[in-house]
Design a protein around this motif. Structure first.
Motif, PDB file in Angstrom:
ATOM      1  N   ALA A   1       0.704  -1.282   0.046  1.00  0.00           N
ATOM      2  CA  ALA A   1       0.011   0.021   0.095  1.00  0.00           C
ATOM      3  C   ALA A   1       0.925   1.186  -0.020  1.00  0.00           C
TER       4      ALA A   1
ATOM      5  N   GLU B   1      -7.097  -5.788  -0.747  1.00  0.00           N
ATOM      6  CA  GLU B   1      -6.799  -4.709   0.374  1.00  0.00           C
ATOM      7  C   GLU B   1      -5.712  -3.712  -0.132  1.00  0.00           C
TER       8      GLU B   1
ATOM      9  N   GLU C   1      -6.125   0.120   1.275  1.00  0.00           N
ATOM     10  CA  GLU C   1      -5.240   0.676   2.357  1.00  0.00           C
ATOM     11  C   GLU C   1      -4.369   1.897   2.072  1.00  0.00           C
TER      12      GLU C   1
ATOM     13  N   VAL D   1      -0.911   2.903  11.619  1.00  0.00           N
ATOM     14  CA  VAL D   1      -1.324   1.748  11.064  1.00  0.00           C
ATOM     15  C   VAL D   1      -0.993   0.338  11.647  1.00  0.00           C
TER      16      VAL D   1
ATOM     17  N   SER E   1      -2.669  -2.416  14.041  1.00  0.00           N
ATOM     18  CA  SER E   1      -2.805  -3.877  13.570  1.00  0.00           C
ATOM     19  C   SER E   1      -2.505  -4.817  14.487  1.00  0.00           C
TER      20      SER E   1
END
Lengths: 296, 292
Positions: free
Chosen positions: A87, A168, A172, A217, A221
């Protein structure tokens, strides 16, 4: 008096939501006491015999269970790392694309899988990863394969990790793209005047600019280390790949609901619930400390 | 604009080309599925279909049109989206509004806030959850699909943050005129929160349309399956093991065209609202970050 009636109105508003949350979150939590019983549905919670920590101890003695914990943490952690790297790389590169229309079209293409269910995506993956599927046809051009992507224990976790990247990474990237657009453009202009090239601008302006978001992030996570993605694995795995692909959630589903070992399934689930709660606490604490984040 | 060298421009083109390739690659699996659904069965079983249909025909779609079971499942999904979406909407609004008030106006606010956040991060195991829902007698009822997730707490937090970002002046003026909290919510907060409301509504529509697992464990009668569960059972669970016999393999292959068509039809509602999704989901992610 107005104040009292106002408060009363707020209580009335919040009551239905609260009642439903109690009914479907806190009642199941109370039901989890069957982890300490030899639960028999015919006898109910009150009639079933108590066995103390037997189920928990039995769980730790199962080699399956240990393997399942390892698989879960491995798959979840690798997913986080690979999705994050993909990402960030995608956001940095997309930020270099000057034509807004092309940029938007690329975003439109990569966001789409995010909105599709794992049932649909697994159906598609099973087709393209089949022996005569799209991917093996492509690999055959280079003389590779055919590879049984979904039938080999050493490959299966990577199929899970990279198919999650497919679903994803684009989505993201949104937070990183937003952070990139909020960087002061004069920084780049000054750097250009000083003769900085593209790589230097990325290294000294863009990456430091999005670093706080990356930290955030990463911190958040932590709370997901035990969530390796039930829907995805459930729809892609098979007994051949249980050794590397079975995770806590799929294991609990099989022993608890399919085999009907309610107490053992609940014990494994409860263990996960408790560890996850601690991890989420840690992740919010870390996000608050290192990224100044508050959920509300 | 600063002078840009030729190398610089070449790098630009390279990056753009690379990203377009990445984007196209992300879509190729979907294109392959569509191509298979439109191809001749024999061509599909020969593994000849790539990105373009071979022996173009609409047989699979014609078959789906006449497939009662498919449409019954489709109907269950539509029903759960409508009912579940409406429930989610009403409950999110009614929960978010009191939580957006100050502790002076609503002293229990912090306590409730912690309860809801605790409820959100608490990930109860599937076994006690199943026993609870079945204990309420909800098995095989549409309510089993909409009540357990009726309060989407992440949406509540998002909307609460949005409500808090609305200027207090409007609120105070209405209050002086004697507006009750219900009137404040209805005539001031809801009309000014349309983008946030669109976001949370889309969240719940996509969530309801895409979920299959609750349908699988809470519906004993396959007639009550929502579409995703129906497809899951058909396309995924019924597949013979990967190393199954030749006969099983042949039977499976002849179904590939039909299965691909079913996957594609199940995608259509998402594709139809995709422009909205892109706009409001992106906005929603940003809204989630809005703080006092």
């Amino acid at each position: 008096m107005f104040k009292d009636s106002e408060r009363r109105a707020y209580y009335v508003m919040i009551l239905p939501g609260l009642a439903l949350m109690v009914a479907f979150t806190f009642v199941p939590l109370a039901y989890s006491v069957i982890a300490f019983q030899k639960f028999n549905p015919a006898l109910g919670v009150q009639g079933s015999p108590w066995v103390g920590l037997d189920n928990i101890l039995y769980m730790f003695s199962l080699r399956d269970a240990r393997q399942v914990f390892f698989n879960t943490i491995f798959i979840a952690t690798m997913k986080m790392i690979v999705v994050l790297v993909a990402a960030v790389a995608f956001a940095l590169l997309l930020n270099e694309v000057r034509f807004l229309r092309i940029r938007r079209s690329i975003q439109t293409m990569v966001y789409l899988p995010h909105f599709l269910s794992w049932v649909i995506l697994a159906g598609i993956l099973r087709t393209i990863l089949a022996r005569d599927g799209l991917v093996n046809d492509f690999l055959a051009i280079f003389g590779i394969g055919p590879i049984y992507f979904l039938g080999q224990p050493n490959i299966f976790p990577w199929v899970i990790i990279f198919s999650d990247v497919w679903k994803e990474f684009g989505f993201e990237a949104i937070v990183y793209l937003a952070a990139l657009t909020s960087i002061d453009p004069t920084l780049y202009e000054v750097a250009e005047l000083d003769g900085a090239n593209r790589v230097q601008k990325m290294r000294y302006i863009s990456i430091p600019g999005i670093a706080p978001v990356i930290v955030l992030v990463a911190c958040l996570s932590i709370g997901n280390v035990l969530n390796a993605g039930f829907d995805q694995i459930f729809n892609l795995y098979s007994p051949i790949v249980y050794s590397t692909g079975d995770i806590i959630d799929t294991y609990v589903y099989r022993i608890g609901l399919i085999q009907g070992q309610y107490s053992l399934g609940t014990a494994v689930g409860l263990f996960k619930t408790v560890v996850a709660l601690i991890l989420i606490g840690v992740s919010y604490w870390a996000a608050g400390k290192f990224a100044n984040y508050r959920i509300f | 604009m600063v002078f840009r060298s030729t190398t610089d421009r070449i790098v630009d083109y390279l990056i753009t080309t690379l990203l377009i390739l990445v984007g196209v690659t992300a879509l190729l699996p979907l294109v392959n599925t569509l191509a298979i659904s439109l191809s001749d069965k024999a061509a599909v079983s020969g593994g000849m279909v790539g990105l373009w249909p071979v022996g173009f025909n609409l047989d699979a779609y014609g078959f789906i049109l006449r497939d009662d079971k498919f449409w019954r499942a489709f109907g269950v999904s539509v029903l759960r989206v409508l009912l579940g979406g409406a429930l989610n909407f009403v409950l999110t609004v009614m929960t978010a509004f009191p939580l957006s008030r100050s502790t002076r106006a609503f002293p229990a606010r912090d306590l409730f806030m912690w309860l809801f956040v605790f409820g959100m991060i608490l990930n109860v195991g599937i076994v006690p959850w199943y026993l609870t829902v079945s204990g309420y007698g909800l098995l095989d009822s549409i309510w089993a699909l909409v009540l357990p997730g009726a309060v989407p707490i992440w949406s509540v937090i998002l909307l609460m943050n949005f409500f808090r970002s609305i200027p207090k002046e409007l609120d105070e003026a209405a209050r002086i005129d004697g507006a009750t909290p219900w009137q404040l919510l209805w005539s001031i907060y809801l009309p000014t929160s349309l983008p946030a409301l669109a976001t949370i509504t889309l969240f719940s529509i996509v969530g309801h349309w895409n979920s299959f697992f609750d349908g699988l464990i809470l519906m004993n009668n396959p007639d009550n399956y929502p579409l995703q569960t129906y497809i899951q059972q058909l396309v995924i669970a019924d597949r013979p093991a990967l190393h199954g016999g030749q006969a099983a393999l042949m039977a499976q292959i002849s179904n590939n065209t039909l299965n691909a068509a079913k996957l594609f039809v199940a995608m259509i509602p998402i594709l139809l609202i995709y422009p909205l999704l892109q706009r409001y989901f992106v906005r929603g992610i940003m809204l989630g970050a809005v703080k006092e």
